[in-house]
Design a protein around this motif. Sequence first.
Motif, PDB file in Angstrom:
ATOM      1  N   LEU A 165       0.834  -1.197   0.000  1.00  0.00           N
ATOM      2  CA  LEU A 165       0.000   0.000   0.000  1.00  0.00           C
ATOM      3  C   LEU A 165       0.874   1.254   0.000  1.00  0.00           C
ATOM      4  CD1 LEU A 165      -2.857   1.268   0.237  1.00  0.00           C
ATOM      5  CD2 LEU A 165      -2.513   1.198   2.717  1.00  0.00           C
ATOM      6  N   LYS A 166       1.898   1.267   0.841  1.00  0.00           N
ATOM      7  CA  LYS A 166       2.821   2.406   0.882  1.00  0.00           C
ATOM      8  C   LYS A 166       3.482   2.608  -0.476  1.00  0.00           C
ATOM      9  CE  LYS A 166       3.963   2.113   5.785  1.00  0.00           C
ATOM     10  NZ  LYS A 166       5.022   1.809   6.772  1.00  0.00           N
ATOM     11  N   GLU A 167       3.860   1.524  -1.114  1.00  0.00           N
ATOM     12  CA  GLU A 167       4.486   1.611  -2.431  1.00  0.00           C
ATOM     13  C   GLU A 167       3.489   2.136  -3.470  1.00  0.00           C
ATOM     14  OE1 GLU A 167       7.730   1.194  -5.176  1.00  0.00           O
ATOM     15  OE2 GLU A 167       7.521   1.563  -3.050  1.00  0.00           O
ATOM     16  N   ALA A 168       2.243   1.694  -3.371  1.00  0.00           N
ATOM     17  CA  ALA A 168       1.214   2.195  -4.295  1.00  0.00           C
ATOM     18  C   ALA A 168       1.044   3.698  -4.118  1.00  0.00           C
ATOM     19  CB  ALA A 168      -0.111   1.474  -4.049  1.00  0.00           C
ATOM     20  N   PHE A 169       1.008   4.153  -2.877  1.00  0.00           N
ATOM     21  CA  PHE A 169       0.896   5.589  -2.617  1.00  0.00           C
ATOM     22  C   PHE A 169       2.130   6.324  -3.133  1.00  0.00           C
ATOM     23  CE2 PHE A 169      -2.056   4.880   1.267  1.00  0.00           C
ATOM     24  CZ  PHE A 169      -3.178   4.918   0.450  1.00  0.00           C
ATOM     25  N   ARG A 170       3.307   5.743  -2.914  1.00  0.00           N
ATOM     26  CA  ARG A 170       4.538   6.388  -3.371  1.00  0.00           C
ATOM     27  C   ARG A 170       4.555   6.499  -4.899  1.00  0.00           C
ATOM     28  NH1 ARG A 170       9.148   5.616  -5.565  1.00  0.00           N
ATOM     29  NH2 ARG A 170       8.988   3.378  -5.779  1.00  0.00           N
ATOM     30  N   LEU A 171       4.200   5.431  -5.565  1.00  0.00           N
ATOM     31  CA  LEU A 171       4.212   5.432  -7.029  1.00  0.00           C
ATOM     32  C   LEU A 171       3.188   6.390  -7.614  1.00  0.00           C
ATOM     33  CD1 LEU A 171       4.564   1.614  -7.782  1.00  0.00           C
ATOM     34  CD2 LEU A 171       6.298   3.390  -8.081  1.00  0.00           C
ATOM     35  N   GLY A 172       2.083   6.555  -6.912  1.00  0.00           N
ATOM     36  CA  GLY A 172       1.033   7.414  -7.430  1.00  0.00           C
ATOM     37  C   GLY A 172       0.884   8.715  -6.687  1.00  0.00           C
ATOM     38  N   ALA A 173       1.899   9.084  -5.915  1.00  0.00           N
ATOM     39  CA  ALA A 173       1.785  10.260  -5.055  1.00  0.00           C
ATOM     40  C   ALA A 173       1.377  11.509  -5.829  1.00  0.00           C
ATOM     41  CB  ALA A 173       3.098  10.498  -4.311  1.00  0.00           C
ATOM     42  N   CYS A 174       1.872  11.671  -7.034  1.00  0.00           N
ATOM     43  CA  CYS A 174       1.522  12.872  -7.784  1.00  0.00           C
ATOM     44  C   CYS A 174       0.060  12.843  -8.230  1.00  0.00           C
ATOM     45  CB  CYS A 174       2.452  13.063  -8.971  1.00  0.00           C
ATOM     46  SG  CYS A 174       2.400  11.689 -10.134  1.00  0.00           S
ATOM     47  N   GLY A 175      -0.555  11.673  -8.252  1.00  0.00           N
ATOM     48  CA  GLY A 175      -1.954  11.578  -8.644  1.00  0.00           C
ATOM     49  C   GLY A 175      -2.918  11.749  -7.487  1.00  0.00           C
ATOM     50  N   LEU A 176      -2.423  11.679  -6.273  1.00  0.00           N
ATOM     51  CA  LEU A 176      -3.272  11.850  -5.097  1.00  0.00           C
ATOM     52  C   LEU A 176      -3.343  13.330  -4.758  1.00  0.00           C
ATOM     53  CD1 LEU A 176      -2.126   8.980  -2.710  1.00  0.00           C
ATOM     54  CD2 LEU A 176      -4.297   9.161  -3.925  1.00  0.00           C
ATOM     55  N   LYS A 177      -4.572  13.841  -4.735  1.00  0.00           N
ATOM     56  CA  LYS A 177      -4.760  15.257  -4.434  1.00  0.00           C
ATOM     57  C   LYS A 177      -5.911  15.417  -3.461  1.00  0.00           C
ATOM     58  CE  LYS A 177      -3.261  16.660  -8.998  1.00  0.00           C
ATOM     59  NZ  LYS A 177      -3.660  17.175 -10.283  1.00  0.00           N
ATOM     60  N   GLY A 178      -5.939  16.568  -2.837  1.00  0.00           N
ATOM     61  CA  GLY A 178      -7.054  16.939  -1.987  1.00  0.00           C
ATOM     62  C   GLY A 178      -7.379  15.918  -0.917  1.00  0.00           C
ATOM     63  N   GLY A 179      -8.636  15.551  -0.847  1.00  0.00           N
ATOM     64  CA  GLY A 179      -9.110  14.657   0.194  1.00  0.00           C
ATOM     65  C   GLY A 179      -8.497  13.272   0.148  1.00  0.00           C
ATOM     66  N   ARG A 180      -8.272  12.756  -1.052  1.00  0.00           N
ATOM     67  CA  ARG A 180      -7.690  11.407  -1.150  1.00  0.00           C
ATOM     68  C   ARG A 180      -6.271  11.388  -0.590  1.00  0.00           C
ATOM     69  NH1 ARG A 180     -10.164   9.210  -6.881  1.00  0.00           N
ATOM     70  NH2 ARG A 180     -12.165  10.193  -6.539  1.00  0.00           N
ATOM     71  N   LEU A 181      -5.535  12.453  -0.827  1.00  0.00           N
ATOM     72  CA  LEU A 181      -4.199  12.557  -0.254  1.00  0.00           C
ATOM     73  C   LEU A 181      -4.282  12.622   1.269  1.00  0.00           C
ATOM     74  CD1 LEU A 181      -1.148  12.849  -0.551  1.00  0.00           C
ATOM     75  CD2 LEU A 181      -1.502  15.310  -0.886  1.00  0.00           C
ATOM     76  N   GLU A 182      -5.251  13.350   1.786  1.00  0.00           N
ATOM     77  CA  GLU A 182      -5.430  13.443   3.240  1.00  0.00           C
ATOM     78  C   GLU A 182      -5.755  12.070   3.842  1.00  0.00           C
ATOM     79  OE1 GLU A 182      -4.622  16.080   5.105  1.00  0.00           O
ATOM     80  OE2 GLU A 182      -3.985  16.867   3.164  1.00  0.00           O
ATOM     81  N   VAL A 183      -6.592  11.306   3.167  1.00  0.00           N
ATOM     82  CA  VAL A 183      -6.930   9.964   3.647  1.00  0.00           C
ATOM     83  C   VAL A 183      -5.692   9.075   3.632  1.00  0.00           C
ATOM     84  CG1 VAL A 183      -8.306   7.886   3.255  1.00  0.00           C
ATOM     85  CG2 VAL A 183      -9.342  10.142   2.929  1.00  0.00           C
ATOM     86  N   ALA A 184      -4.918   9.135   2.559  1.00  0.00           N
ATOM     87  CA  ALA A 184      -3.704   8.321   2.463  1.00  0.00           C
ATOM     88  C   ALA A 184      -2.731   8.658   3.589  1.00  0.00           C
ATOM     89  CB  ALA A 184      -3.035   8.525   1.101  1.00  0.00           C
ATOM     90  N   LYS A 185      -2.514   9.953   3.822  1.00  0.00           N
ATOM     91  CA  LYS A 185      -1.604  10.373   4.901  1.00  0.00           C
ATOM     92  C   LYS A 185      -2.141   9.920   6.256  1.00  0.00           C
ATOM     93  CE  LYS A 185      -1.233  14.794   3.689  1.00  0.00           C
ATOM     94  NZ  LYS A 185      -0.756  16.197   3.630  1.00  0.00           N
ATOM     95  N   PHE A 186      -3.435  10.074   6.456  1.00  0.00           N
ATOM     96  CA  PHE A 186      -4.036   9.669   7.725  1.00  0.00           C
ATOM     97  C   PHE A 186      -3.875   8.164   7.932  1.00  0.00           C
ATOM     98  CE2 PHE A 186      -7.409   8.013  10.348  1.00  0.00           C
ATOM     99  CZ  PHE A 186      -7.327   8.828  11.463  1.00  0.00           C
ATOM    100  N   ALA A 187      -4.175   7.382   6.909  1.00  0.00           N
ATOM    101  CA  ALA A 187      -4.105   5.920   7.026  1.00  0.00           C
ATOM    102  C   ALA A 187      -2.703   5.460   7.415  1.00  0.00           C
ATOM    103  CB  ALA A 187      -4.541   5.263   5.719  1.00  0.00           C
TER     104      ALA A 187
END
Length: 100
Positions: free
Chosen positions: A24-46
């Motif tokens: 999951l961390k790798e998925a977030f890292r690979l797609g970090a530039c695609g995560l914006k706004g609320g979805r990025l906040e959820v990822a950071k929170f998780a």
Amino acid sequence: MTMDQQSFVLPGRPRKPPASVPELKEAFRLGACGLKGGRLEVAKFALSHPYDVAFASAREVAERAGVSTTTVMRLISDLGFEKYAGFQQLFRQELRRGRQ
């Protein structure tokens, strides 16, 4: 498995959801530039609050992350999970692994 063969890719809908928190961390890292706004906040929170994700409802996670429940569910869907319970199970497994 090489980076070219990853079963998950963000942004967009992956073929298969991550099978562990490290994936999951790798998925977030690979797609970090695609995560914006609320979805990025959820990822950071998780990643910052694994116990909350493991035991709280999607609504509770949304409240704690400062987003709507719909935003949580959209991120879950983007990752390839059909239900919040599948996402939550990753964190429960990780916590169990930490106890061994």
